[in-house]
Design a protein around this motif. Structure first.
Motif, PDB file in Angstrom:
ATOM      1  N   ALA A 172       0.841  -1.192   0.000  1.00  0.00           N
ATOM      2  CA  ALA A 172       0.000   0.000   0.000  1.00  0.00           C
ATOM      3  C   ALA A 172       0.881   1.248   0.000  1.00  0.00           C
ATOM      4  O   ALA A 172       1.927   1.279   0.661  1.00  0.00           O
ATOM      5  CB  ALA A 172      -0.907  -0.004   1.224  1.00  0.00           C
ATOM      6  N   PRO A 173       0.492   2.289  -0.754  1.00  0.00           N
ATOM      7  CA  PRO A 173       1.291   3.525  -0.789  1.00  0.00           C
ATOM      8  C   PRO A 173       1.365   4.180   0.590  1.00  0.00           C
ATOM      9  O   PRO A 173       0.400   4.166   1.354  1.00  0.00           O
ATOM     10  CB  PRO A 173       0.508   4.408  -1.776  1.00  0.00           C
ATOM     11  N   THR A 174       2.530   4.730   0.904  1.00  0.00           N
ATOM     12  CA  THR A 174       2.723   5.449   2.161  1.00  0.00           C
ATOM     13  C   THR A 174       3.486   6.729   1.889  1.00  0.00           C
ATOM     14  O   THR A 174       4.107   6.889   0.837  1.00  0.00           O
ATOM     15  CB  THR A 174       3.524   4.600   3.173  1.00  0.00           C
ATOM     16  N   ALA A 175       3.451   7.638   2.851  1.00  0.00           N
ATOM     17  CA  ALA A 175       4.175   8.899   2.703  1.00  0.00           C
ATOM     18  C   ALA A 175       5.683   8.668   2.810  1.00  0.00           C
ATOM     19  O   ALA A 175       6.482   9.363   2.174  1.00  0.00           O
ATOM     20  CB  ALA A 175       3.725   9.887   3.771  1.00  0.00           C
ATOM     21  N   ALA A 176       6.077   7.689   3.614  1.00  0.00           N
ATOM     22  CA  ALA A 176       7.501   7.394   3.792  1.00  0.00           C
ATOM     23  C   ALA A 176       8.021   6.599   2.601  1.00  0.00           C
ATOM     24  O   ALA A 176       7.251   5.925   1.903  1.00  0.00           O
ATOM     25  CB  ALA A 176       7.703   6.608   5.084  1.00  0.00           C
ATOM     26  N   PRO A 177       9.322   6.653   2.339  1.00  0.00           N
ATOM     27  CA  PRO A 177       9.884   5.854   1.247  1.00  0.00           C
ATOM     28  C   PRO A 177       9.598   4.368   1.445  1.00  0.00           C
ATOM     29  O   PRO A 177       9.654   3.857   2.571  1.00  0.00           O
ATOM     30  CB  PRO A 177      11.395   6.139   1.340  1.00  0.00           C
ATOM     31  N   ALA A 178       9.303   3.700   0.370  1.00  0.00           N
ATOM     32  CA  ALA A 178       9.036   2.264   0.430  1.00  0.00           C
ATOM     33  C   ALA A 178      10.316   1.489   0.177  1.00  0.00           C
ATOM     34  O   ALA A 178      11.235   1.972  -0.485  1.00  0.00           O
ATOM     35  CB  ALA A 178       7.985   1.891  -0.614  1.00  0.00           C
ATOM     36  N   ALA A 179      10.368   0.279   0.714  1.00  0.00           N
ATOM     37  CA  ALA A 179      11.500  -0.594   0.423  1.00  0.00           C
ATOM     38  C   ALA A 179      11.546  -0.858  -1.078  1.00  0.00           C
ATOM     39  O   ALA A 179      10.519  -0.856  -1.765  1.00  0.00           O
ATOM     40  CB  ALA A 179      11.358  -1.901   1.194  1.00  0.00           C
ATOM     41  N   GLN A 180      12.735  -1.075  -1.598  1.00  0.00           N
ATOM     42  CA  GLN A 180      12.920  -1.319  -3.019  1.00  0.00           C
ATOM     43  C   GLN A 180      13.728  -2.603  -3.207  1.00  0.00           C
ATOM     44  O   GLN A 180      14.703  -2.850  -2.481  1.00  0.00           O
ATOM     45  CB  GLN A 180      13.685  -0.165  -3.667  1.00  0.00           C
ATOM     46  N   ASN A 181      13.332  -3.400  -4.193  1.00  0.00           N
ATOM     47  CA  ASN A 181      14.085  -4.590  -4.582  1.00  0.00           C
ATOM     48  C   ASN A 181      14.492  -4.439  -6.040  1.00  0.00           C
ATOM     49  O   ASN A 181      13.636  -4.279  -6.915  1.00  0.00           O
ATOM     50  CB  ASN A 181      13.235  -5.849  -4.412  1.00  0.00           C
ATOM     51  N   ILE A 182      15.791  -4.456  -6.290  1.00  0.00           N
ATOM     52  CA  ILE A 182      16.318  -4.316  -7.646  1.00  0.00           C
ATOM     53  C   ILE A 182      16.942  -5.642  -8.058  1.00  0.00           C
ATOM     54  O   ILE A 182      17.851  -6.150  -7.395  1.00  0.00           O
ATOM     55  CB  ILE A 182      17.372  -3.198  -7.728  1.00  0.00           C
ATOM     56  N   LEU A 183      16.429  -6.219  -9.129  1.00  0.00           N
ATOM     57  CA  LEU A 183      16.975  -7.460  -9.657  1.00  0.00           C
ATOM     58  C   LEU A 183      18.091  -7.149 -10.639  1.00  0.00           C
ATOM     59  O   LEU A 183      17.898  -6.371 -11.578  1.00  0.00           O
ATOM     60  CB  LEU A 183      15.879  -8.271 -10.355  1.00  0.00           C
ATOM     61  N   VAL A 184      19.255  -7.743 -10.412  1.00  0.00           N
ATOM     62  CA  VAL A 184      20.403  -7.559 -11.285  1.00  0.00           C
ATOM     63  C   VAL A 184      20.716  -8.888 -11.964  1.00  0.00           C
ATOM     64  O   VAL A 184      20.962  -9.893 -11.291  1.00  0.00           O
ATOM     65  CB  VAL A 184      21.634  -7.068 -10.502  1.00  0.00           C
ATOM     66  N   LEU A 185      20.677  -8.880 -13.286  1.00  0.00           N
ATOM     67  CA  LEU A 185      20.987 -10.070 -14.066  1.00  0.00           C
ATOM     68  C   LEU A 185      22.246  -9.805 -14.881  1.00  0.00           C
ATOM     69  O   LEU A 185      22.331  -8.790 -15.577  1.00  0.00           O
ATOM     70  CB  LEU A 185      19.832 -10.423 -15.012  1.00  0.00           C
ATOM     71  N   GLY A 186      23.202 -10.699 -14.801  1.00  0.00           N
ATOM     72  CA  GLY A 186      24.411 -10.572 -15.593  1.00  0.00           C
ATOM     73  C   GLY A 186      24.277 -11.375 -16.867  1.00  0.00           C
ATOM     74  O   GLY A 186      23.910 -12.549 -16.842  1.00  0.00           O
ATOM     75  N   SER A 187      24.554 -10.746 -17.984  1.00  0.00           N
ATOM     76  CA  SER A 187      24.464 -11.408 -19.282  1.00  0.00           C
ATOM     77  C   SER A 187      25.720 -11.137 -20.071  1.00  0.00           C
ATOM     78  O   SER A 187      26.371 -10.102 -19.902  1.00  0.00           O
ATOM     79  CB  SER A 187      23.249 -10.894 -20.059  1.00  0.00           C
ATOM     80  N   ASP A 188      26.053 -12.065 -20.973  1.00  0.00           N
ATOM     81  CA  ASP A 188      27.231 -11.886 -21.803  1.00  0.00           C
ATOM     82  C   ASP A 188      27.021 -10.828 -22.875  1.00  0.00           C
ATOM     83  O   ASP A 188      27.949 -10.353 -23.489  1.00  0.00           O
ATOM     84  CB  ASP A 188      27.588 -13.221 -22.468  1.00  0.00           C
ATOM     85  N   THR A 189      25.774 -10.447 -23.096  1.00  0.00           N
ATOM     86  CA  THR A 189      25.471  -9.422 -24.083  1.00  0.00           C
ATOM     87  C   THR A 189      24.149  -8.786 -23.720  1.00  0.00           C
ATOM     88  O   THR A 189      23.298  -9.400 -23.094  1.00  0.00           O
ATOM     89  CB  THR A 189      25.365 -10.002 -25.503  1.00  0.00           C
ATOM     90  N   ARG A 190      23.985  -7.547 -24.112  1.00  0.00           N
ATOM     91  CA  ARG A 190      22.706  -6.892 -23.877  1.00  0.00           C
ATOM     92  C   ARG A 190      21.820  -6.948 -25.115  1.00  0.00           C
ATOM     93  O   ARG A 190      20.922  -6.143 -25.310  1.00  0.00           O
ATOM     94  CB  ARG A 190      22.905  -5.438 -23.435  1.00  0.00           C
ATOM     95  N   GLY A 191      22.065  -7.934 -25.956  1.00  0.00           N
ATOM     96  CA  GLY A 191      21.212  -8.093 -27.118  1.00  0.00           C
ATOM     97  C   GLY A 191      21.622  -7.168 -28.240  1.00  0.00           C
ATOM     98  O   GLY A 191      22.719  -6.641 -28.281  1.00  0.00           O
TER      99      GLY A 191
END
Length: 341
Positions: A67-86
């Protein structure tokens, strides 16, 4: 080809622990003292990063959004390593058929006082939605970034807010742009990637080529990928320590050069833009490298799948605590997962 069969088109594997780039960029964009220069860095970021047109699965298969709150929300950033970015297309279709050799979830808590990074072993045997049991790194191959997100959201029971796919070549450039990276090596070994080169125990000053060989090595170790994961985390710590140094953050030329070196090797979701990075960097302005903790998702050893693949078994009983920590944004629960030094 059946869904349970890995794609036959494969690329050379260059696994990377890529969190240093994400955290380093936060420091870089947030570190400019002048508004005009910060804007210039932001423009470089937005112009040189490739944006994903579709990074997330359908809403009905995702964990419920907080639910939205006035305080900053926790964040999850997924990092995927690839041999190429396409091929540079925003659809990033070029990544389907490849496997992500680096998988990390960067958890930024609501209080913005620290950062916790969870590495997931690339051969972890998990359920991939729509495909059944397989190595977790196959999710990117089977269904692109959205399926990789869905698979990991299913594991942690919480939403991934942003995604970054990183081309390994960018890290070699960053190491050289920094003038080398100081990395702690816990186990001495002779490199299979740089024949004739030996990495001694202790702090090592590495250029780009040496850093690449260091984080790619697994054949020299009795436990292979497990030690490689530890080495890659040490490399990430080394990059963060140097990027977040005042000598870098207060030098416009070096800042601009680093952002320019990093950005072309990143593919990010459309919301992972300069405005988001800049805001998050401001919120994390008091975080230092000592406030960043790493751990590896719990495992219960290696094994063999029913179809003969060498796999890493996830310790699902222990993973209950991991899931609870992500769902509750609990610093205490995350701290209990960090191995003692």
């Amino acid at each position: 080809m059946s869904k349970n069969t890995a794609a036959t088109t494969r690329v050379r594997r260059h696994p990377w622990r890529t969190t240093a780039v994400i955290i380093g960029v936060l420091a870089l964009v947030g570190g400019g003292s002048a508004a005009a220069y910060a804007m210039q860095l932001g423009q470089t970021w937005d112009q040189k990063t490739v944006k994903l047109a579709n990074a997330f699965p359908a809403a009905d298969v995702r964990p419920e959004a907080p639910a939205p709150t006035a305080a900053p929300a926790a964040q999850n950033i997924l990092v995927l390593g690839s041999d190429t970015r396409g091929d540079g297309n925003t659809s990033i279709d070029g990544l389907e058929g490849q496997r992500s050799d680096t998988i990390m979830v960067v958890h930024i808590p609501g209080d913005r006082q620290h950062i916790t990074v969870m590495s997931i072993m690339r051969d972890s045997w998990v359920d991939i939605p729509g495909y059944g049991e397989a190595k977790i790194n196959a999710a990117l191959s089977y269904g692109g970034v959205p399926l990789a997100v869905q698979t990991i959201e299913g594991m942690i029971g919480a939403r991934i807010d942003h995604v970054a796919v990183v081309d390994f070549a960018g890290f070699r450039g960053v190491a050289d742009a920094l003038g080398g990276v100081n990395v702690y090596n816990s186990i001495p070994f002779d490199s299979s990637k740089m024949p004739g080169h030996r990495f001694e125990r202790g702090m090592q000053a590495m250029n780009g080529e040496e850093a690449l060989a260091f984080v790619r090595e697994r054949y020299a170790f009795d436990d292979g990928d497990f030690q490689r994961a530890r080495n890659q985390q040490e490399f990430a710590k080394g990059v963060m320590s140097q990027v977040m140094n005042a000598a870098i953050l207060t030098n416009p030329g070096r800042l601009g050069g680093l952002v320019s070196a990093i950005a072309p090797y990143l593919v990010v979701d459309s919301g992972f833009d300069a405005a988001y990075v800049g805001q998050l960097a401001v919120e994390l302005r008091d975080v230092t490298p000592t406030d960043v903790s790493f751990f590896t998702a719990p495992t219960s050893g290696t094994g063999t799948s029913s179809d003969g693949q060498s796999i890493v078994n996830v310790d699902w009983d222990a993973f209950v605590a991991v899931k609870s920590a992500f769902q509750s944004d609990s610093a205490e629960q995350f701290a209990a997962l960090i191995p003692p030094k």
